[in-house]
Write an enzyme that holds these catalytic residues in place. Structure first.
Site, PDB file in Angstrom:
ATOM      1  N   GLU A  49      11.979  44.301 -12.831  1.00  0.00           N
ATOM      2  CA  GLU A  49      12.107  43.949 -11.403  1.00  0.00           C
ATOM      3  C   GLU A  49      13.128  42.840 -11.139  1.00  0.00           C
ATOM      4  OE1 GLU A  49       8.985  43.835  -8.638  1.00  0.00           O
ATOM      5  OE2 GLU A  49       7.862  45.460  -9.529  1.00  0.00           O
ATOM      6  N   HIS A 272       3.170  38.832 -11.595  1.00  0.00           N
ATOM      7  CA  HIS A 272       2.654  39.256 -12.902  1.00  0.00           C
ATOM      8  C   HIS A 272       2.655  38.044 -13.832  1.00  0.00           C
ATOM      9  CE1 HIS A 272       2.993  43.823 -12.794  1.00  0.00           C
ATOM     10  NE2 HIS A 272       3.357  43.437 -11.592  1.00  0.00           N
TER      11      HIS A 272
END
Lengths: 432, 432
Positions: A49, A272
């Site tokens: 990402e 995360h």
């Protein structure tokens, strides 16, 4: 190099949640990530990402001394988001774009635009060839009604195919990334069973992190607790996997996962958690037969083979469910398209042959007439595009199902080759 | 199996030109192809342009005794057109879809809808692992002004990557298909130099066929002579390539190419000629060091390395030209889209605020008004889709260019590693 030397490789993996102007504190977090990486000096850094190339270049600049070698994988409309930084020279790279990856019209989910893929870089670590993979699979937005499950299963299928077929020449294999799958999810079992990759969290001697190794945790301030559903404390969807070869043994000495906060910083690196695995490589002595034992044809025990047959069969069933859904959606698109066309033709007929509208007491209002034509035209165009898109999806699903059927047949044949009277007969170990 | 045994493998390749209802005598030709294959009993049959699954199933049925194992690769809207028939059991398959493959709006060329790809099947031939590849690259419609050249170069780049990275565990590699490239075209040189694949036509001891090995020939009744341009007799764009390994030596004993007609039939099998190569496999004795020499890191002579650097640099230049064109096309799409939007907004303003049109002597005719709005809407939608499409194309081209740059750097470094004073120094042979 002494073949019995043992080496330590520290591997880092993080989903950076780097959507510029959308993800909270995006730029500040990249500064934090860059500082941490330059201090920690992991040997291999696998990021997901990193949606903006500018952010990749910022990190590349920041890490130019600690991690002089890097690669950014480009794919899709936005990019694949995958990046590798390492202190080892990168000899070669290869990218495999998953054939299925959501729908362009689900723009709020955005996965389709990301061009999800698996990237491979080839490094030499102390004379050994390492194939390092970084990947990010389609997100799971609703676990109870997961319409993307067939796509994710096909991605997991292609991921294991890619790793199996491209790692035959590797002395060691390292895979890191956000698989968007729980440890016991179908795709995860498929990947680990077929490739014989080991999970750092399960194999590590020392572990530091939240319970159950969760990487998407309730304590992270960027996480909406509702999204975790019944998993109150969190879920484990990010992984560092590894395997050795006939030449190298790998052991995970330590693994650490961040716990939702960073000392002296107001927020964590990402939504995360970050994973770090300390892998110890140990060269084998050449075996007694005088040559290297090749592992290109992976050898399974009878139990492992039977388990694999079941898992691939389960995956095949899931793909068939996907096929059924896609066929239905394509049919709906076709039917809607035909209706739009019929309405448009009717309108054209009314416009061309005035007596068709004679029965009406008042003439058809022109504004409504044209707006209706515009609507028909838009329907026709959209459904045509959808029809093409669904046809491509069908071909991909059928292709994956064909490959799975062939593999199940081959595995079953190998299973039949095992002697019957020795239920625990092990011809060769799964992997050295 | 005695390691010095020698085996013969007969490989067949044909672009079947199988567009149902479009290609001439399509069904009759499939009957002819099926009959010929069942009589000839080649060991491995690689077909391209089998666009209809029905035709594949017809052949599968026809060849069920002679070629009991087959695989049809599905991709794109229509399919990849790639099919394999063989007498050897297929253990595993893998498909790589090329990232670039023409444009969907070039519907009359149709390549985009075909989902061009390279398919791999893994077979065991007399105890040896064979990786067999079948592929079909984007067609060349105009050699003088070939707008698809960057796409084909990227396809050739991905093809060589796929073959190199997936063949490390193979004892022998066979590649067949329609590359749509002349022998000395950039993509062809790139493929053969990087993979060290050998060309059946150049290596064969016996050859039967037209001069120069041409596979698209003027004598074929389905060929429009004008399409061949300056190549009066024909061009060579279909190939059977092969290479051995540290374990196996391969030699091409014979190669034959059809000559545009089939005895006792009114027309040939296809618009392309059919290729047959007779390959002789010979096992090496294990070398003196006592173990197998691995070829996972291909070893080149200094001259070969320098040549490869030049070829990859040439390919990189071609990709850069493609990047420039695509950037221009994306800019045009964006500009047209903005103009469409501006016109649409102006129209909406006229409709909403009547005094804007007060200066006009006559009111804006309603029909023209709505037709113009429809046109603006269509322009806006089309340019948006094109913008997304070109952005994906840009990412793919940039990705390929990044990979090429990295490879050139790595190759140049290896080149510097060669001792200077020995211009003909050969550390290791290219391939055994």
């Amino acid at each position: 190099m002494d073949p019995t030397d043992s080496d330590i490789v520290r591997v880092f993996s993080l989903n950076c949640w780097g959507i510029r102007y959308m993800s909270k504190h995006c730029q500040q977090r990249y500064v934090m990530i860059g500082e941490m990486l330059s201090i920690e000096k992991h040997d291999i850094v696998l990021l997901q990402e990193v949606w903006s190339e500018k952010d990749f270049l910022f990190l590349k600049n920041k890490l130019s001394y600690t991690h002089p070698h890097s690669h950014y994988f480009k794919s899709g409309v936005i990019g694949s988001g995958l990046a590798v930084f390492t202190k080892y020279r990168i000899h070669d790279t290869f990218l495999y774009r998953y054939s299925l990856n959501g729908y362009p019209y689900m723009a709020h989910h955005g996965d389709w635009f990301g061009g999800k893929a698996v990237g491979m870089v080839i490094l030499t670590i102390g004379g050994r060839t390492a194939h390092v993979y970084v990947t990010h699979l389609h997100a799971e937005y609703c676990r109870e009604k997961d319409s993307y499950l067939p796509h994710r299963v096909v991605q997991a299928w292609e991921l294991q195919q890619f790793i199996r077929h491209t790692s035959a020449g590797a002395d060691l294999v390292i895979v890191g990334g956000d698989l968007n799958m729980h440890p016991q999810d179908l795709g995860n079992r498929l990947l680990r069973s077929y490739t014989a990759l080991k999970d750092s969290y399960l194999e590590t001697t020392l572990y530091a992190g939240c319970e159950d190794g969760v990487t998407l945790i309730a304590n992270n301030p960027f996480i909406n607790k509702k999204e975790l559903g019944p998993f109150k404390t969190g879920i484990r969807i990010d992984y560092i996997l590894f395997k050795g070869s006939s030449k190298i043994d790998i052991h995970c000495d330590a693994m650490s996962v961040t716990k939702g906060s960073v000392p002296n910083h107001p927020f964590p690196y990402s939504d995360h958690e970050a994973l770090t695995s300390t892998l110890r490589l140990k060269s084998h002595q050449p075996d007694e037969s005088g040559g290297d034992k090749e592992t290109k044809h992976q050898d399974f025990t009878k139990e492992k083979l039977a388990e694999l047959v079941n898992i691939v069969t389960e995956a095949r069933t899931e793909v068939k469910v996907g096929l059924h859904c896609t066929e239905r959606m394509r049919y709906t698109a076709a039917r809607t398209g035909v209706m739009g066309l019929a309405l448009l033709l009717l309108q054209l007929a009314i416009a061309a042959v005035p007596w068709l509208a004679l029965g009406a007491e008042q003439p058809f209002p022109k504004t409504s007439f044209y707006l209706l034509a515009l609507l028909c035209f838009a329907i026709l165009l959209t459904t045509s595009l959808l029809y093409v898109f669904y046809t491509i999806e069908l071909k991909c699903l059928q292709g994956a199902e064909d490959q799975m059927r062939l593999c199940v047949g081959h595995l079953q044949e190998r299973l039949r080759g095992f002697p019957l009277a020795q239920p625990h007969n092990v011809l060769q170990c799964p992997l050295p």
